[in-house]
Write a protein that holds these residues in place. Structure first.
Motif, PDB file in Angstrom:
ATOM      1  N   THR A   1      -9.717   4.121   1.676  1.00 13.34           N
ATOM      2  CA  THR A   1      -9.794   5.086   2.766  1.00 13.34           C
ATOM      3  C   THR A   1     -10.621   6.300   2.367  1.00 13.34           C
ATOM      4  O   THR A   1     -11.452   6.792   3.135  1.00 13.34           O
TER       5      THR A   1
ATOM      6  N   TRP B   1      -7.437  -8.962  -0.572  1.00 13.71           N
ATOM      7  CA  TRP B   1      -6.171  -8.413  -1.052  1.00 13.71           C
ATOM      8  C   TRP B   1      -6.201  -8.304  -2.573  1.00 13.71           C
ATOM      9  O   TRP B   1      -5.600  -7.414  -3.151  1.00 13.71           O
TER      10      TRP B   1
ATOM     11  N   VAL C   1       0.859  -1.179   0.000  1.00 16.37           N
ATOM     12  CA  VAL C   1       0.000   0.000   0.000  1.00 16.37           C
ATOM     13  C   VAL C   1       0.898   1.233   0.000  1.00 16.37           C
ATOM     14  O   VAL C   1       2.087   1.155   0.304  1.00 16.37           O
ATOM     15  N   CYS C   2       0.309   2.379  -0.316  1.00 18.42           N
ATOM     16  CA  CYS C   2       1.125   3.561  -0.621  1.00 18.42           C
ATOM     17  C   CYS C   2       2.018   4.004   0.531  1.00 18.42           C
ATOM     18  O   CYS C   2       3.186   4.337   0.326  1.00 18.42           O
ATOM     19  N   TRP C   3       1.492   4.019   1.757  1.00 14.19           N
ATOM     20  CA  TRP C   3       2.318   4.499   2.863  1.00 14.19           C
ATOM     21  C   TRP C   3       3.511   3.584   3.106  1.00 14.19           C
ATOM     22  O   TRP C   3       4.606   4.041   3.477  1.00 14.19           O
ATOM     23  N   GLU C   4       3.322   2.275   2.887  1.00 15.74           N
ATOM     24  CA  GLU C   4       4.444   1.337   3.026  1.00 15.74           C
ATOM     25  C   GLU C   4       5.490   1.604   1.947  1.00 15.74           C
ATOM     26  O   GLU C   4       6.694   1.605   2.222  1.00 15.74           O
TER      27      GLU C   4
ATOM     28  N   GLU D   1      -7.578  -4.162   0.694  1.00 11.84           N
ATOM     29  CA  GLU D   1      -6.972  -4.301   2.015  1.00 11.84           C
ATOM     30  C   GLU D   1      -6.932  -2.973   2.762  1.00 11.84           C
ATOM     31  O   GLU D   1      -6.930  -1.890   2.170  1.00 11.84           O
ATOM     32  N   THR D   2      -6.874  -3.061   4.090  1.00 15.00           N
ATOM     33  CA  THR D   2      -6.746  -1.878   4.933  1.00 15.00           C
ATOM     34  C   THR D   2      -5.464  -1.124   4.572  1.00 15.00           C
ATOM     35  O   THR D   2      -4.411  -1.733   4.393  1.00 15.00           O
ATOM     36  N   GLY D   3      -5.584   0.195   4.477  1.00 13.80           N
ATOM     37  CA  GLY D   3      -4.429   1.007   4.096  1.00 13.80           C
ATOM     38  C   GLY D   3      -4.459   1.419   2.651  1.00 13.80           C
ATOM     39  O   GLY D   3      -3.714   2.322   2.249  1.00 13.80           O
ATOM     40  N   CYS D   4      -5.310   0.778   1.841  1.00 14.34           N
ATOM     41  CA  CYS D   4      -5.459   1.159   0.435  1.00 14.34           C
ATOM     42  C   CYS D   4      -6.032   2.575   0.374  1.00 14.34           C
ATOM     43  O   CYS D   4      -7.053   2.868   0.996  1.00 14.34           O
ATOM     44  N   THR D   5      -5.395   3.458  -0.376  1.00 14.30           N
ATOM     45  CA  THR D   5      -5.764   4.872  -0.364  1.00 14.30           C
ATOM     46  C   THR D   5      -7.184   5.109  -0.849  1.00 14.30           C
ATOM     47  O   THR D   5      -7.951   5.850  -0.222  1.00 14.30           O
TER      48      THR D   5
ATOM     49  N   GLN E   1      -2.982   7.479  -5.368  1.00  9.69           N
ATOM     50  CA  GLN E   1      -3.432   8.300  -4.262  1.00  9.69           C
ATOM     51  C   GLN E   1      -3.757   9.703  -4.765  1.00  9.69           C
ATOM     52  O   GLN E   1      -3.441  10.037  -5.908  1.00  9.69           O
TER      53      GLN E   1
END
Length: 311
Positions: free
Chosen positions: A202, A222, A127-130, A195-199, A147
């Motif tokens: 969110t 996923w 995901v983007c933050w990772e 998945e959780t964290g996907c921009t 994003q």
């Protein structure tokens, strides 16, 4: 001053550890230590502080770093200048969200590999933050991001294309009869999520929540392909990038609801560390990206004009 000592110095800086540098270079750790000590003895100054099991560049190390990077760059360019383009080699470590890895990158990688088969490409999903953290740490050379357009102080970013989004449903769903689907219409709907964290997940959830809508139950996947199959089977709705569902929409396997995505729009961006040296392989890969991005934008512009004329 031996160039291999400077190269070892750069790898230690990149990995942040003598141990990880030894693993990357396939040297004994004692060899890494000896090379750095030889370089420090030659310069007459320590290059690293060893504090609490961490290594930190000294002032001398920070001043040496840009010169070592330039020497390494010139060394590589000298080697490449003596080879033909087809012999370009090296390794590229790339990261991308699953949506882009499946629907934007294949054409880029296929063309690049056709021209430069000796370059090893490793693709890491995330995901983007990772992914931004991986490129900051040096674990990845380049990342693709999906994003809202974002700039970072320490990263070079570039927007390739604005991505259309789609709220998709199985054929025959009652909401297809509405001229506009609003958040409260989704109150009792099952939403199939990435998945959780996907921009974009969110952004979609934040938009629903701001209107007091908290749909339940939720199913999380996923794989975008798994989501599409489940929507087709009638398990629920999903909010996905248009590029991931355009084939199913064209083939009549899925239907697109009339949903205002203005607050949930995203763009495909690339990012790499602003201090990252562009190896010949990375420079050529970036050039290939630019070529494909221009084609994406031209295709999107043509589609938009066609839709306008037909409306």
């Amino acid at each position: 001053m031996e160039s291999r000592h400077l190269f070892t110095f750069l790898v230690v800086v990149e990995t942040g550890s003598f141990t990880r540098a030894a693993q990357k270079l396939d040297y004994a750790q004692s060899s890494i230590t000896a090379q750095i000590q030889a370089l420090e003895a030659e310069l007459g100054q320590p290059l690293f502080d060893r504090i609490s099991k961490k290594i930190i560049l000294t002032d001398a190390g920070r001043r040496l770093l840009p010169y070592a990077q330039e020497i390494s760059r010139m060394h590589t360019l000298a080697e490449v200048a003596l080879r033909s383009d087809t012999e370009l080699s090296g390794a590229l470590r790339i990261g991308a969200p699953e949506s882009l890895a499946a629907f934007r990158l294949p054409g880029i990688i296929k063309e690049f590999r056709g021209r430069y088969p000796q370059v090893q490409i490793t693709l890491k999903p995330g995901v983007c933050w990772e992914l931004t953290e991986f490129v900051r740490s040096g674990e990845l050379d380049l990342v693709f991001l999906l994003q809202p357009e974002t700039e970072y102080k320490d990263l070079h970013t570039e927007t390739l294309i604005q991505e259309a989004m789609a709220l998709v449903a199985p054929l025959g769903h009652p909401l297809l009869e509405l001229a506009e689907v609003l958040p409260h219409h989704l109150k009792d709907e099952t939403i199939l999520h990435t998945e959780t964290g996907c921009t974009y997940r969110t952004l979609f959830e934040r938009h629903l929540n701001s209107h007091g809508v908290f749909p339940d139950p939720k199913l999380e996947f996923w794989s975008v392909e798994a989501i599409k199959q489940c929507v087709t089977a009638g398990l629920g709705l999903s909010f996905l990038p248009m590029i991931t569902v355009q084939s199913e929409l064209a083939e009549g396997k899925l239907a697109r609801l009339h949903w205002n995505d203005e607050s949930q729009r995203v763009a495909t961006q690339i990012a790499y560390h602003h201090k990252k040296w562009k190896s010949p392989a990375l420079a050529e890969f970036l050039s290939t990206i630019q070529k494909h991005a221009a084609e994406w934008r031209n295709g999107a512009s043509f589609t938009a004009q066609t839709n306008l004329l037909s409306s």
